[in-house]
Scaffold this active site. Structure first.
Site, PDB file in Angstrom:
ATOM      1  N   GLU A  89       0.805  -1.221   0.000  1.00  0.00           N
ATOM      2  CA  GLU A  89       0.000   0.000   0.000  1.00  0.00           C
ATOM      3  C   GLU A  89       0.839   1.273   0.000  1.00  0.00           C
ATOM      4  OE1 GLU A  89      -3.072   0.252  -0.421  1.00  0.00           O
ATOM      5  OE2 GLU A  89      -3.962  -1.676   0.055  1.00  0.00           O
ATOM      6  N   GLU A 120       7.508 -21.878   8.063  1.00  0.00           N
ATOM      7  CA  GLU A 120       7.859 -20.946   9.133  1.00  0.00           C
ATOM      8  C   GLU A 120       8.843 -21.542  10.128  1.00  0.00           C
ATOM      9  OE1 GLU A 120       4.658 -21.203  12.681  1.00  0.00           O
ATOM     10  OE2 GLU A 120       3.828 -20.508  10.782  1.00  0.00           O
TER      11      GLU A 120
END
Length: 311
Positions: A89, A120
């Protein structure tokens, strides 16, 4: 963290059972909505409790970016996806390059739409991500891990520290449950989730709120905002062009047609257009003045002996 800590996470705040939702499967839809609404109030309290560490993080990020550094968010699962979202953004909102703020997700772009949670667990992959991007002393790395134990994130933070970068840890568990050796330690303690262990809920919401604050706060410090207007907005579509014209009209009093001409003359750069109009400068002169002040419109106006309009 010891191996036992990694494999037995039941002690973590984010993994505990919420006593208020023990009858979750027996609630009506309206009762579900009400309970979610009540629990989500904890996200606001968590942000308020972390206000000082968030403010410190804003200052550290702004300092680094102002010196030519980059901001990296790194995480896995929901935490990593939120980092990627916030980074994505920044270019349209603040006209930054895609390299300035980057989101790094365990599993890469595929993991954005397909669960890759197994990735992960590899700390070395997090360290490799730092080396691949040549993270250095002028950079900031924000490790995001709701439960706090993600090896991928800790591997990245450890490598970032070794490479001299500023490190920030963002987690939703207390520091005494999962300690972290970082420059800024942000803890968003929202409590147990309504659906035990599902950290895409309150923890995810609080994390998104914190990232909004960090990126927007840093960009404000860097002079990419005038008043509360995104004067560095990238005019890349009709919606953003309309916003640019409204900003110009609101701040200068120009009619829309006049604002449109000014925007064209500025090369679709709202901040430059404002300086050109207020200081009565040609585009190249105004551009040079902004560059001298690292894009800070208020500083440029002061040097040009123009009183900034009262907003």
């Amino acid at each position: 963290m010891s191996p036992s800590d990694i494999h037995d996470r039941g002690y973590l705040l984010t993994e505990q059972s919420n006593p208020r939702s023990r009858q979750l499967d027996q609630l009506s839809s309206l009762e579900l909505v009400d309970l979610f609404n009540q629990e989500d109030q904890h996200t606001l309290a968590a942000i308020a409790a972390a206000r000082e560490s968030l403010a410190t993080a804003i200052d550290r990020i702004a300092l680094a970016l102002g010196q030519g550094g980059q901001l990296f968010y790194i995480g896995a699962g929901t935490s990593g996806r939120l980092g990627v979202l916030d980074a994505a953004e920044c270019p349209p909102t603040f006209c930054t390059s895609p390299e300035l703020v980057q989101g790094i997700l365990a599993g890469g772009t595929t993991a954005l739409v397909k669960s890759s949670e197994g990735l992960e667990d590899v700390a070395a992959d997090g360290a490799a991500a730092m080396a691949e991007r040549q993270v250095g002393p002028h950079d900031v790395v924000v490790g995001i891990s709701a439960g706090g134990t993600t090896p991928y994130v800790h591997g990245a933070l450890a490598a970032a520290r070794q490479r001299g970068a500023t490190t920030i840890f963002l987690a939703c568990v207390p520091a005494d449950q999962v300690p972290a050796t970082v420059d800024v330690d942000i803890r968003l303690l929202v409590g147990p989730e309504l659906l035990a262990g599902s950290t895409r809920l309150k923890a995810g919401t609080a994390t998104k709120m914190a990232l909004n604050i960090l990126s927007t706060g840093a960009m404000v410090r860097l002079g990419k905002v005038y008043g509360n207007r995104m004067v560095d907005v990238a005019v890349t579509n009709q919606k953003l062009q309309d916003r640019a014209l409204r900003i110009l009209g609101d701040l200068t009093g120009l009619e829309r047609e006049q604002a449109a001409k000014l925007l064209v003359q500025s090369g679709q750069r709202v901040k430059l257009a404002l300086l050109m109009h207020w200081a009565d400068l040609a585009a190249d002169t105004a551009d040079a003045l902004l560059a001298q002040h690292q894009g800070d419109l208020r500083q440029a106006l002061q040097v040009a002996a123009v009183s900034p309009p009262i907003l």
